[in-house]
Design a protein around this motif. Sequence first.
Motif, PDB file in Angstrom:
ATOM      1  N   VAL A 184       0.849  -1.200   0.000  1.00  0.00           N
ATOM      2  CA  VAL A 184       0.000   0.000   0.000  1.00  0.00           C
ATOM      3  C   VAL A 184       0.882   1.246   0.000  1.00  0.00           C
ATOM      4  O   VAL A 184       0.629   2.203  -0.741  1.00  0.00           O
ATOM      5  CB  VAL A 184      -0.957   0.004   1.218  1.00  0.00           C
ATOM      6  CG1 VAL A 184      -1.705   1.313   1.326  1.00  0.00           C
ATOM      7  CG2 VAL A 184      -1.921  -1.158   1.147  1.00  0.00           C
ATOM      8  N   HIS A 185       1.923   1.219   0.809  1.00  0.00           N
ATOM      9  CA  HIS A 185       2.841   2.352   0.899  1.00  0.00           C
ATOM     10  C   HIS A 185       3.465   2.675  -0.456  1.00  0.00           C
ATOM     11  O   HIS A 185       3.516   3.842  -0.874  1.00  0.00           O
ATOM     12  CB  HIS A 185       3.926   2.048   1.943  1.00  0.00           C
ATOM     13  CG  HIS A 185       4.972   3.109   2.050  1.00  0.00           C
ATOM     14  ND1 HIS A 185       6.212   2.969   1.470  1.00  0.00           N
ATOM     15  CD2 HIS A 185       4.959   4.319   2.650  1.00  0.00           C
ATOM     16  CE1 HIS A 185       6.920   4.056   1.713  1.00  0.00           C
ATOM     17  NE2 HIS A 185       6.188   4.890   2.440  1.00  0.00           N
ATOM     18  N   VAL A 186       3.927   1.655  -1.154  1.00  0.00           N
ATOM     19  CA  VAL A 186       4.553   1.859  -2.469  1.00  0.00           C
ATOM     20  C   VAL A 186       3.544   2.462  -3.449  1.00  0.00           C
ATOM     21  O   VAL A 186       3.867   3.398  -4.189  1.00  0.00           O
ATOM     22  CB  VAL A 186       5.130   0.522  -3.000  1.00  0.00           C
ATOM     23  CG1 VAL A 186       5.536   0.636  -4.462  1.00  0.00           C
ATOM     24  CG2 VAL A 186       6.304   0.073  -2.137  1.00  0.00           C
TER      25      VAL A 186
ATOM     26  N   LEU B 121      -8.231   8.914  -4.781  1.00  0.00           N
ATOM     27  CA  LEU B 121      -7.276   8.022  -4.138  1.00  0.00           C
ATOM     28  C   LEU B 121      -6.644   7.131  -5.204  1.00  0.00           C
ATOM     29  O   LEU B 121      -7.166   7.029  -6.312  1.00  0.00           O
ATOM     30  CB  LEU B 121      -7.990   7.163  -3.093  1.00  0.00           C
ATOM     31  CG  LEU B 121      -8.628   7.916  -1.929  1.00  0.00           C
ATOM     32  CD1 LEU B 121      -9.512   6.986  -1.111  1.00  0.00           C
ATOM     33  CD2 LEU B 121      -7.573   8.550  -1.053  1.00  0.00           C
ATOM     34  N   PRO B 122      -5.537   6.448  -4.889  1.00  0.00           N
ATOM     35  CA  PRO B 122      -4.970   5.511  -5.865  1.00  0.00           C
ATOM     36  C   PRO B 122      -6.009   4.465  -6.270  1.00  0.00           C
ATOM     37  O   PRO B 122      -6.885   4.097  -5.483  1.00  0.00           O
ATOM     38  CB  PRO B 122      -3.819   4.858  -5.094  1.00  0.00           C
ATOM     39  CG  PRO B 122      -3.476   5.816  -4.006  1.00  0.00           C
ATOM     40  CD  PRO B 122      -4.754   6.520  -3.660  1.00  0.00           C
ATOM     41  N   GLU B 123      -5.914   4.001  -7.510  1.00  0.00           N
ATOM     42  CA  GLU B 123      -6.908   3.054  -8.041  1.00  0.00           C
ATOM     43  C   GLU B 123      -7.042   1.806  -7.185  1.00  0.00           C
ATOM     44  O   GLU B 123      -8.143   1.306  -6.973  1.00  0.00           O
ATOM     45  CB  GLU B 123      -6.529   2.661  -9.474  1.00  0.00           C
ATOM     46  CG  GLU B 123      -6.704   3.765 -10.475  1.00  0.00           C
ATOM     47  CD  GLU B 123      -6.314   3.316 -11.867  1.00  0.00           C
ATOM     48  OE1 GLU B 123      -6.317   2.096 -12.136  1.00  0.00           O
ATOM     49  OE2 GLU B 123      -6.011   4.185 -12.691  1.00  0.00           O
ATOM     50  N   GLN B 124      -5.948   1.276  -6.719  1.00  0.00           N
ATOM     51  CA  GLN B 124      -5.962   0.020  -5.958  1.00  0.00           C
ATOM     52  C   GLN B 124      -6.067   0.236  -4.453  1.00  0.00           C
ATOM     53  O   GLN B 124      -5.832  -0.693  -3.685  1.00  0.00           O
ATOM     54  CB  GLN B 124      -4.676  -0.767  -6.280  1.00  0.00           C
ATOM     55  CG  GLN B 124      -4.474  -1.052  -7.732  1.00  0.00           C
ATOM     56  CD  GLN B 124      -5.567  -1.948  -8.291  1.00  0.00           C
ATOM     57  OE1 GLN B 124      -6.074  -2.811  -7.597  1.00  0.00           O
ATOM     58  NE2 GLN B 124      -5.948  -1.727  -9.535  1.00  0.00           N
ATOM     59  N   PHE B 125      -6.417   1.434  -4.022  1.00  0.00           N
ATOM     60  CA  PHE B 125      -6.406   1.762  -2.595  1.00  0.00           C
ATOM     61  C   PHE B 125      -7.285   0.802  -1.786  1.00  0.00           C
ATOM     62  O   PHE B 125      -6.837   0.212  -0.804  1.00  0.00           O
ATOM     63  CB  PHE B 125      -6.858   3.215  -2.385  1.00  0.00           C
ATOM     64  CG  PHE B 125      -6.788   3.677  -0.957  1.00  0.00           C
ATOM     65  CD1 PHE B 125      -5.575   4.028  -0.403  1.00  0.00           C
ATOM     66  CD2 PHE B 125      -7.935   3.766  -0.186  1.00  0.00           C
ATOM     67  CE1 PHE B 125      -5.502   4.469   0.910  1.00  0.00           C
ATOM     68  CE2 PHE B 125      -7.870   4.195   1.124  1.00  0.00           C
ATOM     69  CZ  PHE B 125      -6.649   4.552   1.669  1.00  0.00           C
ATOM     70  N   GLU B 126      -8.537   0.649  -2.188  1.00  0.00           N
ATOM     71  CA  GLU B 126      -9.472  -0.205  -1.434  1.00  0.00           C
ATOM     72  C   GLU B 126      -9.046  -1.667  -1.443  1.00  0.00           C
ATOM     73  O   GLU B 126      -9.030  -2.327  -0.401  1.00  0.00           O
ATOM     74  CB  GLU B 126     -10.896  -0.060  -1.981  1.00  0.00           C
ATOM     75  CG  GLU B 126     -11.522   1.304  -1.741  1.00  0.00           C
ATOM     76  CD  GLU B 126     -11.713   1.644  -0.276  1.00  0.00           C
ATOM     77  OE1 GLU B 126     -11.930   0.721   0.547  1.00  0.00           O
ATOM     78  OE2 GLU B 126     -11.632   2.843   0.052  1.00  0.00           O
TER      79      GLU B 126
ATOM     80  N   GLU C  89       3.875   6.231  -5.230  1.00  0.00           N
ATOM     81  CA  GLU C  89       3.816   6.393  -6.688  1.00  0.00           C
ATOM     82  C   GLU C  89       2.682   7.327  -7.092  1.00  0.00           C
ATOM     83  O   GLU C  89       2.841   8.168  -7.979  1.00  0.00           O
ATOM     84  CB  GLU C  89       3.639   5.032  -7.362  1.00  0.00           C
ATOM     85  CG  GLU C  89       4.863   4.144  -7.309  1.00  0.00           C
ATOM     86  CD  GLU C  89       4.610   2.747  -7.848  1.00  0.00           C
ATOM     87  OE1 GLU C  89       3.466   2.457  -8.286  1.00  0.00           O
ATOM     88  OE2 GLU C  89       5.554   1.940  -7.821  1.00  0.00           O
ATOM     89  N   PHE C  90       1.541   7.193  -6.442  1.00  0.00           N
ATOM     90  CA  PHE C  90       0.389   8.034  -6.743  1.00  0.00           C
ATOM     91  C   PHE C  90       0.680   9.498  -6.424  1.00  0.00           C
ATOM     92  O   PHE C  90       0.358  10.387  -7.208  1.00  0.00           O
ATOM     93  CB  PHE C  90      -0.828   7.543  -5.945  1.00  0.00           C
ATOM     94  CG  PHE C  90      -2.064   8.359  -6.130  1.00  0.00           C
ATOM     95  CD1 PHE C  90      -2.796   8.292  -7.303  1.00  0.00           C
ATOM     96  CD2 PHE C  90      -2.517   9.200  -5.122  1.00  0.00           C
ATOM     97  CE1 PHE C  90      -3.949   9.041  -7.477  1.00  0.00           C
ATOM     98  CE2 PHE C  90      -3.672   9.945  -5.278  1.00  0.00           C
ATOM     99  CZ  PHE C  90      -4.383   9.870  -6.456  1.00  0.00           C
ATOM    100  N   LEU C  91       1.310   9.748  -5.284  1.00  0.00           N
ATOM    101  CA  LEU C  91       1.556  11.128  -4.863  1.00  0.00           C
ATOM    102  C   LEU C  91       2.704  11.778  -5.614  1.00  0.00           C
ATOM    103  O   LEU C  91       2.766  13.002  -5.712  1.00  0.00           O
ATOM    104  CB  LEU C  91       1.827  11.183  -3.354  1.00  0.00           C
ATOM    105  CG  LEU C  91       0.627  10.873  -2.465  1.00  0.00           C
ATOM    106  CD1 LEU C  91       1.036  10.877  -1.004  1.00  0.00           C
ATOM    107  CD2 LEU C  91      -0.507  11.859  -2.710  1.00  0.00           C
ATOM    108  N   GLN C  92       3.610  10.979  -6.159  1.00  0.00           N
ATOM    109  CA  GLN C  92       4.739  11.544  -6.890  1.00  0.00           C
ATOM    110  C   GLN C  92       4.392  11.875  -8.334  1.00  0.00           C
ATOM    111  O   GLN C  92       5.213  12.453  -9.034  1.00  0.00           O
ATOM    112  CB  GLN C  92       5.932  10.588  -6.847  1.00  0.00           C
ATOM    113  CG  GLN C  92       6.604  10.556  -5.501  1.00  0.00           C
ATOM    114  CD  GLN C  92       7.786   9.604  -5.466  1.00  0.00           C
ATOM    115  OE1 GLN C  92       7.933   8.733  -6.311  1.00  0.00           O
ATOM    116  NE2 GLN C  92       8.626   9.773  -4.461  1.00  0.00           N
ATOM    117  N   GLY C  93       3.212  11.553  -8.766  1.00  0.00           N
ATOM    118  CA  GLY C  93       2.805  11.858 -10.133  1.00  0.00           C
ATOM    119  C   GLY C  93       2.834  13.352 -10.395  1.00  0.00           C
ATOM    120  O   GLY C  93       2.528  14.163  -9.528  1.00  0.00           O
TER     121      GLY C  93
END
Length: 155
Positions: free
Chosen positions: A30-32, A52-57, A36-40
Amino acid sequence: MLVTNLVAMAERIQQLDHIDSRYRPALEKVHVQIVEFLQGDQAILEQELNHLPEQFESSFQDVFDSALPQQQVILASLKMDVRHFIQNIRAIKLIWQRIQQGDDSLPATVIPMSTNYPNLHRDHGVAMRGGISAFIVVLVATGFWIISGWKAGFM
């Protein structure tokens, strides 16, 4: 707000580790994904501020599945803290993006500190009774302390 989010997340992880740490590999995934999502570098639109990131849930579901039953409530709290952290980072990025474009306005979802709140109703009668009762309690406690000769009563 970010410091508060980080402290809250650290406390949750400490609580979880105190119980058991078998959830950690799933949390690392989840951290990775979040990093990646926030560094976009893509531009953030105001209506996308809470994305939120696509795979968050599904990723967090893997964390829940790998944890013990007594960790579930703490994990739910951690998930909420992580969601708030992501939203706050994105709000900061949106504000910075606007500053770079010469726009000094804040997003509508971010409440400025200069917001004028309406005056609250103040019940002077309740305040007076509360003050009098606090005074009486202090007098009674001090009287008990003096009469009893309790040497450490001041503590």
